[in-house]
Design a protein around this motif. Structure first.
Motif, PDB file in Angstrom:
ATOM      1  N   ASP A 133      -6.700   0.243   7.463  1.00 14.42           N
ATOM      2  CA  ASP A 133      -5.659   0.812   6.669  1.00 14.42           C
ATOM      3  C   ASP A 133      -6.392   1.629   6.028  1.00 14.42           C
ATOM      4  N   GLY A 165      -0.882  -4.092   4.751  1.00 14.30           N
ATOM      5  CA  GLY A 165      -1.723  -4.155   4.645  1.00 14.30           C
ATOM      6  C   GLY A 165      -1.322  -5.133   6.059  1.00 14.30           C
ATOM      7  N   SER A 166      -2.497  -4.626   7.487  1.00 13.98           N
ATOM      8  CA  SER A 166      -3.071  -5.341   7.893  1.00 13.98           C
ATOM      9  C   SER A 166      -3.599  -6.348   8.720  1.00 13.98           C
ATOM     10  N   ASN A 179       1.046  -1.268  -0.466  1.00 12.25           N
ATOM     11  CA  ASN A 179       0.523  -0.094  -0.160  1.00 12.25           C
ATOM     12  C   ASN A 179       1.011   1.299  -0.007  1.00 12.25           C
ATOM     13  N   SER A 182      -4.933  -5.889   3.070  1.00 15.30           N
ATOM     14  CA  SER A 182      -5.552  -4.710   3.519  1.00 15.30           C
ATOM     15  C   SER A 182      -7.162  -4.502   4.793  1.00 15.30           C
ATOM     16  N   ILE A 188      -4.384   1.392  -2.462  1.00 12.44           N
ATOM     17  CA  ILE A 188      -4.724   0.587  -1.585  1.00 12.44           C
ATOM     18  C   ILE A 188      -4.894  -0.989  -1.685  1.00 12.44           C
TER      19      ILE A 188
END
Length: 227
Positions: free
Chosen positions: A47, A19-20, A10, A43, A207
């Motif tokens: 995010d 991304g988380s 991202n 993501s 993203i």
């Protein structure tokens, strides 16, 4: 050209970041599905929220930038794309399946779209309106809407983002860009060109994620004023 180790992150507030959600989405060559071209980060809505907040903050100063100056950034992106025509065409062919000649055409069309949009930065805008009052000057001007969400398909993964992102940025908006999940490399290269051209942090954010999660949340977010 071996992109098997390519990683697509991202781009939020001028920084490349994972991304988380954890894990990766593999980018496969449709002609040879066993061939892995690269991998894209996954993501979450967290995010996306960071990308939108970055865009909201950056848009204020970007809107103050003179319109012709915003156009110079687009021209620089077009120059970078032209210089990398063969490289970008190979990426398009490998991840999307378009034949190489058509891929080269799409790359050039992307540059053309950005150059056309940049030229619009010097076109007179607004209207001058006759006034009933003496010594009174009436005129209209344009105001950016704010943050634009750009969601693009896989079939023209470079050109469609270029002709959507360019006008949004020229008019003083900030952008959150969610590309098609099957063509992450083209999106990465386009945003890299904007970064190299000097786009301020937060004005353009990239993203990765699915339509069901990131796309849906982007469309529904109240701070995103245009899609």
């Amino acid at each position: 050209m071996d992109n098997s180790n390519s990683t697509y992150l991202n781009y939020i507030n001028g920084k490349w970041c994972e991304g988380s959600a954890g894990g990766w989405d593999l980018n496969r060559n449709p002609a040879h599905p066993s061939e892995i071209i690269g991998r894209a980060t996954r993501s979450t809505s967290q995010d996306l929220r960071a990308a939108i907040e970055a865009a909201v903050s950056a848009q204020i100063e970007w809107a103050k930038t003179p319109r012709p100056v915003r156009g110079t950034v687009l021209n620089q992106v077009a120059k970078i794309i032209r210089e990398k025509q063969d490289f970008l065409a190979q990426i398009l062919t490998r991840e999307e399946g378009k034949n190489l000649n058509e891929a080269k055409g799409e790359v050039l069309k992307s540059a053309n779209a950005l150059e056309f949009t940049a030229a619009e930065g010097r076109r007179p805008i607004g209207e001058v309106i006759p006034s009933e009052m003496p010594n009174t000057f009436l005129y209209t001007t344009r105001t950016p809407v704010g943050v634009a969400g750009i969601i693009t398909p896989w079939n023209f993964p470079l050109c469609i983002p270029a002709w959507k992102i360019g006008p949004a940025l020229l008019e003083g908006n900030a952008v959150v860009f969610k590309p098609a999940s099957s063509t992450p490399a083209s999106a990465y290269e386009l945003v890299r060109a904007f970064e190299q051209a000097g786009i301020p942090p937060g004005v353009l954010n990239l993203i990765y994620g699915s339509g069901n999660t990131i796309g849906k949340a982007l469309v529904e977010d109240k701070q995103v004023r245009a899609i």
